[in-house]
Design a protein around this motif. Structure first.
Motif, short mmCIF file in Angstrom:
data_model
loop_
_atom_site.label_atom_id
_atom_site.label_comp_id
_atom_site.label_asym_id
_atom_site.label_seq_id
_atom_site.Cartn_x
_atom_site.Cartn_y
_atom_site.Cartn_z
N TYR A 60 0.84 -1.20 0.00
CA TYR A 60 0.00 0.00 0.00
C TYR A 60 0.88 1.25 0.00
N SER A 114 -3.75 4.78 -1.84
CA SER A 114 -4.07 3.50 -1.21
C SER A 114 -3.51 3.43 0.21
N ARG A 171 -5.97 2.57 3.22
CA ARG A 171 -5.67 1.40 4.06
C ARG A 171 -5.58 1.80 5.54
#
Length: 293
Positions: free
Chosen positions: A154, A252, A256
């Motif tokens: 991520y 991301s 996350r």
């Protein structure tokens, strides 16, 4: 600007804005960036609306303690990490994010502040997360801005952004200032400002040019590993802010972070990259003020 001992080994340079009687907000800066990267006007906007704002230089940056007795060969470090030789990589780096988090908590202690709202950007977001994980009783709220969880899948940088990140800064002042324009690769597409980047680079060069610390900070960031399991158990009220134009830490990473932390709020900004454009300060200040109310 003041300098204060936060441990037997570390002294931190810091500045404050506003009334010490107001709720304290600790601003934690990112990789290789000095406290001036939290623009004075941004800090004053928060202070004028009822927050006691503290910004500081991380260790190995600005006017805080340097760890020059532990030089890091960036080429050798990256080669060791790439080859999976983690013991060799660990031996090169003298501290971890936990130590940098202890610095921030130590600053609060030295200032007589028991609990504070903690706002971290980029690597500063990782440090802020670590502060909340290690001493949740001292963190009133957490704001993790353009950061990630330490999981390699991520928040990955684009190849172009990574190339700029790993390109050494020129030692010559004029060349260093000119090279700051490279950072447009991860800036807001709409508000990216080459002049502002050059001005910050000039101010940083004149205040404390210290590229040697970058390798140690990078090592601390890479080698501290994933915080995913711990973040799932975090019970500190959390706001996650991420720019959708960010190519240095992909969005991301923010998504996350918000996914893992129970009850976290996620604010995605379409015109923000890995920066805080002046045009978005009202939005960012409003978000922080609401979260820290």
């Amino acid at each position: 600007m003041s300098i204060i001992d936060v441990s037997p080994e570390v002294s931190l340079a810091y500045e404050t804005f506003g009334d010490p009687a107001d709720p304290p907000v600790l601003l934690v800066m990112g990789f290789g960036a000095q406290l001036i990267a939290w623009h004075e006007d941004f800090c004053r906007m928060l202070a004028e609306r009822g927050r006691y704002v503290i910004r500081y230089d991380n260790r190995d940056c600005g006017l805080s303690t340097k760890f020059g007795d532990h030089p890091v060969d960036m080429g050798a470090f990256i080669a060791a990490v790439s080859a999976g030789d983690i013991p060799a990589a660990l031996a090169m780096v003298p501290y971890r994010l936990t130590d940098m988090a202890d610095d921030g908590l130590g600053l609060l202690t030295a200032l007589g502040i028991e609990r504070a709202h903690v706002v971290g950007a980029s690597m500063g977001g990782m440090i802020a997360q670590t502060m909340a994980l290690s001493c949740p009783e001292r963190v009133l709220t957490l704001t993790s801005m353009m950061s990630s969880t330490g999981e390699s899948e991520y928040g990955r940088p684009s190849p172009e952004a990574q190339a700029v990140l790993f390109t050494p800064k020129p030692a010559d002042r004029d060349a260093c200032i000119a090279a700051a324009e490279r950072e447009l690769v991860w800036a807001s597409r709409r508000y990216g400002d080459a002049t502002a980047l050059r001005e910050l680079a000039a101010a940083g060069y004149d205040r404390a040019y210290y590229p040697a610390g970058i390798g140690r900070q990078l090592g601390a960031m890479i080698l501290s590993g994933s915080r995913a399991d711990a973040l799932r158990e975090l019970r500190v009220p959390t706001l996650v802010i991420h720019g959708l134009d960010d190519t240095l830490i992909d969005p991301s990473g923010g998504r996350r972070t918000a996914e893992l932390i129970p009850g976290a709020d996620l604010l995605l900004l379409p015109d923000m990259g890995h920066d805080r454009p002046r045009e978005l300060w009202p939005t960012l200040v409003d978000a922080v003020l609401t979260h820290t109310a």
